[in-house]
Motif scaffolding. Structure first.
Motif, PDB file in Angstrom:
ATOM      1  N   ARG B 132       1.617  16.482   2.205  1.00  0.00           N
ATOM      2  CA  ARG B 132       0.498  16.072   3.049  1.00  0.00           C
ATOM      3  C   ARG B 132      -0.368  15.022   2.356  1.00  0.00           C
ATOM      4  O   ARG B 132      -0.778  14.037   2.962  1.00  0.00           O
ATOM      5  CB  ARG B 132      -0.347  17.290   3.422  1.00  0.00           C
ATOM      6  N   GLY B 135       1.282  11.812   2.547  1.00  0.00           N
ATOM      7  CA  GLY B 135       1.118  11.239   3.877  1.00  0.00           C
ATOM      8  C   GLY B 135      -0.252  10.609   4.051  1.00  0.00           C
ATOM      9  O   GLY B 135      -0.381   9.504   4.580  1.00  0.00           O
ATOM     10  N   LEU B 138      -0.351   7.343   2.068  1.00  0.00           N
ATOM     11  CA  LEU B 138       0.428   6.315   2.767  1.00  0.00           C
ATOM     12  C   LEU B 138      -0.350   5.759   3.941  1.00  0.00           C
ATOM     13  O   LEU B 138      -0.424   4.552   4.167  1.00  0.00           O
ATOM     14  CB  LEU B 138       1.721   6.928   3.292  1.00  0.00           C
ATOM     15  N   ASP B 139      -0.951   6.661   4.690  1.00  0.00           N
ATOM     16  CA  ASP B 139      -1.704   6.269   5.873  1.00  0.00           C
ATOM     17  C   ASP B 139      -2.894   5.403   5.477  1.00  0.00           C
ATOM     18  O   ASP B 139      -3.187   4.383   6.101  1.00  0.00           O
ATOM     19  CB  ASP B 139      -2.182   7.526   6.596  1.00  0.00           C
ATOM     20  N   SER B 142      -1.907   1.922   4.500  1.00  0.00           N
ATOM     21  CA  SER B 142      -0.921   1.345   5.404  1.00  0.00           C
ATOM     22  C   SER B 142      -1.169  -0.154   5.566  1.00  0.00           C
ATOM     23  O   SER B 142      -2.276  -0.646   5.386  1.00  0.00           O
ATOM     24  CB  SER B 142      -0.997   2.033   6.764  1.00  0.00           C
ATOM     25  N   LYS B 144      -1.596  -2.076   7.868  1.00  0.00           N
ATOM     26  CA  LYS B 144      -2.160  -2.537   9.127  1.00  0.00           C
ATOM     27  C   LYS B 144      -2.908  -3.842   8.906  1.00  0.00           C
ATOM     28  O   LYS B 144      -3.373  -4.110   7.803  1.00  0.00           O
ATOM     29  CB  LYS B 144      -3.114  -1.475   9.693  1.00  0.00           C
ATOM     30  N   ARG B 163       5.551   2.764  -2.463  1.00  0.00           N
ATOM     31  CA  ARG B 163       5.580   3.211  -1.072  1.00  0.00           C
ATOM     32  C   ARG B 163       6.810   4.077  -0.814  1.00  0.00           C
ATOM     33  O   ARG B 163       6.732   5.110  -0.148  1.00  0.00           O
ATOM     34  CB  ARG B 163       5.584   1.978  -0.168  1.00  0.00           C
ATOM     35  N   ARG B 167       6.860   7.924   0.322  1.00  0.00           N
ATOM     36  CA  ARG B 167       7.522   8.372   1.558  1.00  0.00           C
ATOM     37  C   ARG B 167       8.431   9.553   1.273  1.00  0.00           C
ATOM     38  O   ARG B 167       8.501  10.505   2.045  1.00  0.00           O
ATOM     39  CB  ARG B 167       8.320   7.226   2.178  1.00  0.00           C
ATOM     40  N   ALA B 170       6.395  12.567   0.827  1.00  0.00           N
ATOM     41  CA  ALA B 170       5.937  13.074   2.121  1.00  0.00           C
ATOM     42  C   ALA B 170       7.062  13.789   2.854  1.00  0.00           C
ATOM     43  O   ALA B 170       6.817  14.675   3.674  1.00  0.00           O
ATOM     44  CB  ALA B 170       5.405  11.920   2.966  1.00  0.00           C
ATOM     45  N   ALA B 207     -11.040   0.276   3.770  1.00  0.00           N
ATOM     46  CA  ALA B 207     -10.362   1.118   4.746  1.00  0.00           C
ATOM     47  C   ALA B 207     -10.192   2.543   4.232  1.00  0.00           C
ATOM     48  O   ALA B 207     -10.195   3.491   5.002  1.00  0.00           O
ATOM     49  CB  ALA B 207      -9.005   0.516   5.080  1.00  0.00           C
ATOM     50  N   TRP B 211     -11.422   5.304   6.391  1.00  0.00           N
ATOM     51  CA  TRP B 211     -10.323   6.035   6.980  1.00  0.00           C
ATOM     52  C   TRP B 211     -10.496   7.525   6.746  1.00  0.00           C
ATOM     53  O   TRP B 211     -10.325   8.347   7.631  1.00  0.00           O
ATOM     54  CB  TRP B 211      -9.006   5.553   6.360  1.00  0.00           C
ATOM     55  N   ARG B 215     -11.026  10.050   9.862  1.00  0.00           N
ATOM     56  CA  ARG B 215      -9.837  10.757  10.288  1.00  0.00           C
ATOM     57  C   ARG B 215      -9.990  12.241  10.021  1.00  0.00           C
ATOM     58  O   ARG B 215     -10.311  12.654   8.922  1.00  0.00           O
ATOM     59  CB  ARG B 215      -8.659  10.233   9.475  1.00  0.00           C
ATOM     60  N   LEU B 217      -7.556  15.074  10.278  1.00  0.00           N
ATOM     61  CA  LEU B 217      -6.215  15.546  10.610  1.00  0.00           C
ATOM     62  C   LEU B 217      -6.136  17.049  10.426  1.00  0.00           C
ATOM     63  O   LEU B 217      -6.845  17.635   9.628  1.00  0.00           O
ATOM     64  CB  LEU B 217      -5.200  14.876   9.683  1.00  0.00           C
TER      65      LEU B 217
END
Lengths: 497, 218
Positions: B132, B135, B138-139, B142, B144, B163, B167, B170, B207, B211, B215, B217
């Motif tokens: 987690r 993840g 990574l998010d 990201s 973006k 990266r 991954r 994750a 970010a 972020w 966020r 989650l």
């Protein structure tokens, strides 16, 4: 005062009575002082000052003497009768006021008489009643307001009045200053009236009076307003608490009761605990959860927000998944290997996809939901981790449905308690990795007519333009990699804005 | 090699007892629980008095939680390694303790064996990523289109290899499995993980903080 046998009003104040001990004349001043929690000297001075105003204090004292009941305290009664009425200022009845106190009382009274004589000698007698009328008006008005107020309001006033009567250092100066201004204003007013002076002095008088009243009352009013705010906050907090309690009762307590009843079955206990944990997490941290800021806004709109098309796609994907999916018989299972998987439970059937469960809007939510369903059905642990997100489309619905089959496979055949699920939406493709560290199998040995892997996973992905890869070997677990393309503009821009 | 000295910080006595029992039952001579604390202040005093090797730190506690302990102790005791342990899983909590100086983050549902491995690994100077946490990172990093917020490419961007490692983390891979998958040594995987951790802690990437707070989650 004796501490026992204290009469109280319904709201906890000491009742207004005339005590036998501590009195000098009839106990009126002592009783009033106890009732209002003031020093008795202050009350006596007040009576004397009022008496100077056309004898109002004397009248008030007499009325209170008549109407306020006397109370027999449990102090030593031995001295009763030794001294009858002894002079104007003192009555030597049981435990009368201490000598010092009595001297003080007599002193105050004497001072009052001296001032009266002096004032009369100076010819000021006719002005001494000037304050009685306004004071009487204020007192009557106050009494009316008091009668009309409800209990809680009275209680609040009493609290603030206590602070008002026993002020701190700063408040004391404020009150002294305010009173000085009021008296000064009234004096100017009186003088101006007497001298028939110009309206200017009247204006000054009114101004000074108003300033004085403001200095005294504004902090007090401010506190009343603050109290109201505090009360409102407390009410909101109580509502929050009630909501939390109701939720915990409906969810956690029920689950705990179930767990106690099922305690002989560890799988069932785990399943219940896991499903409760998931539910509580969603409530606490979820996008529409308890702690989310958008909760209030989301609450009404969420149900209507989903498009019909997506709902249909979702239902179609499920129905399809069930019809062309795993037949359920062990012999036709897509994956060879251990047959010790959980028998299909009743909750895992087409009928369980009831419309009561809302269709998730995004890939992350959909993966979380199917993970939860498989967890519930097979009593295993699945922790979905999703990076990036995208709104659901029929392609993604197929991806999620295939991922679900992969999870079910892992749950049934891998023989492990934990399955990893990782989803990502990146560079034009949505991928889901379903991985277990279980028994594994040889993908080449699976005959092509095994429908689960072939149809539910591969076929479904191909129909939607995606791919499915199986990586497994006996003994080293299985990983199923599913991927479908997504158009770039549907990818929700997490950090883009 | 002397055993790794572990200190437990958690406001639930029952949980502390459970972890202690579980670690003791493993019979793992690499680990020795030397103390515990039930509050932020108690932890600061006890850890300061006798610094252990690894602190298992609960994220949610009264008086500021794990972050308060980290803020007090991490600058003065650079030799003590903190491993965050939580039930929360909320992104902002995870990122918050990592940025406070924790070397890893695991959830309380972790098995005793995995916890012992994680303790030994952070004690050796490595980072511990639960799937987690990987993840989340990574998010947060990201690619973006938010190029404006990248002020320091060294810290604000992950290398393709990092990266890739993230991954796989994750996806539930262990360091050993990642090494086999990418045909690199376990040591290299550890280096990548530590580098990602350092970036997560040091990056000023706008970010990242935004972020994490925005966020929520599950």
């Amino acid at each position: 005062m004796s501490s026992s046998e204290i009469l109280r009003t319904p709201d906890g104040m000491v009742a207004l009575v005339r005590p036998l001990d501590g009195r000098v004349l009839a106990g009126v001043a002592a009783g009033v002082a106890t009732h209002l929690r003031l020093p008795v000297g202050v009350v006596r001075v007040a009576f004397v000052v009022l008496s100077l105003m056309a004898g109002a204090g004397v009248v008030a004292y007499a009325l209170l003497w008549i109407f306020v009941p006397q109370v027999q305290s449990d102090g030593p009664v031995a001295g009763a009768g030794t001294g009858a009425v002894a002079g104007a200022a003192g009555a030597a009845l049981p435990r009368a006021a201490a000598p010092a106190e009595r001297r003080q009382a007599i002193g105050i009274a004497t001072l009052g008489v001296a001032i009266l004589i002096a004032a009369l000698a100076l010819g000021l007698g006719r002005y001494m009643g000037v304050l009685v009328a306004p004071l009487a008006v204020v007192a009557i008005g106050g009494a009316f307001i008091w009668r009309e107020a409800d209990e809680t309001r009275r209680e609040r006033w009493r609290r603030t009045a206590a602070g008002f009567a026993r002020p701190g250092r700063a408040a004391l100066w404020r009150i002294v200053g305010g009173i000085t201004l009021v008296i000064g204003g009234l004096a100017v007013f009186a003088v101006g009236q007497l001298d028939f002076a110009a309206a200017r002095s009247a204006l000054i008088a009114v101004l000074l009076t108003l300033v004085g009243v403001a200095v005294i009352t504004v902090p007090w009013l401010a506190r009343l307003v603050r109290d109201l705010g505090a009360e409102r906050r407390e009410r909101i907090r109580q509502r929050e608490r009630a909501e939390v309690a109701a939720h915990l009762h409906d969810s956690v307590l029920q689950t705990l009761a179930l767990i106690q009843r099922q305690s002989a079955d560890p799988r069932e206990v785990q399943r219940l605990a896991r499903s409760q944990e998931r539910e509580l997490r969603a409530w606490l941290y979820g996008p529409a959860g308890y702690a989310s800021e958008a909760r209030a806004a989301d609450g009404a709109g969420a149900a209507g927000g989903w498009t019909e098309a997506w709902t249909e796609a979702w239902v179609a994907a499920w129905v399809g998944g069930e019809s062309d999916g795993w037949p359920g018989g062990e012999s036709t299972d897509g994956l060879p290997g251990n047959d010790g998987g959980t028998p299909r439970t009743t909750s895992y059937s087409a009928g369980s996809q009831t419309p009561s469960q809302p269709c998730p809007q995004t890939l992350a939510a959909a993966l979380a939901q199917v993970s939860g369903e498989v967890e519930d059905a097979y009593a295993i642990t699945i922790e979905p981790v999703v990076v990036g997100d995208a709104p659901m489309t029929p392609h993604l619905a197929a991806l999620v449905a295939a991922a679900r089959e992969a999870m079910v496979n892992a749950a049934k055949h891998a023989g492990v308690q934990e399955v990893s699920v990782y989803g990502e939406v990146e560079s034009g493709a949505a991928s889901v990795f379903v991985r277990d560290r279980g028994s594994g199998f040889d993908p080449a040995a699976v005959s092509p007519d095994r429908r689960g892997l072939a149809e539910s996973i591969r076929g479904r992905m191909q129909r939607h333009g995606g791919t499915a890869q199986v990586r497994s070997s006996p003994g080293s677990g299985t990983e199923i990699v599913l991927s479908v393309p997504v158009s770039a503009d549907t990818v929700s821009a997490d950090a883009a804005d | 090699m002397s055993p790794c000295r572990v200190f437990l910080v958690d406001d639930h006595a029952l949980f502390r007892a459970g972890v202690k029992a579980e670690l003791a039952n493993l019979g793992d001579e690499r680990i020795e629980v030397v103390g515990e604390a039930g509050s932020v202040n108690e932890a600061i005093v006890r850890i300061g008095a006798d610094p252990p090797d690894v602190v298992l730190l609960d994220v949610h506690m009264p008086d500021g939680g794990g972050r308060a302990v980290l803020d007090q102790l991490h600058p003065t005791l650079p030799g003590v390694v903190f491993l965050a342990l939580s039930v929360s899983d909320a992104a902002e909590d995870v990122i918050n303790v990592i940025r406070g100086g924790a070397r890893g983050y695991v959830t309380k549902t972790i098995s005793g064996r995995e916890l012992a491995d994680a303790i030994v690994r952070v004690a050796a100077g490595d980072a511990v990523f639960s799937p987690r946490l990987a993840g989340f990172v990574l998010d947060a990093f990201s690619d973006k289109p938010s190029a404006a917020s990248v002020s320091d490419p060294e810290l604000d961007l992950l290398s393709p290899r990092e990266r890739e490692v993230l991954r796989l983390l994750a996806r539930g891979y262990t360091y050993k499995e990642i090494a086999a998958e990418l045909f690199i040594s376990v040591k290299t995987v550890e280096t990548h993980a530590s580098s990602v951790l350092r970036k997560t802690q040091m990056s000023n990437r706008h970010a990242l903080s935004r972020w994490a707070t925005e966020r929520r989650l599950v």
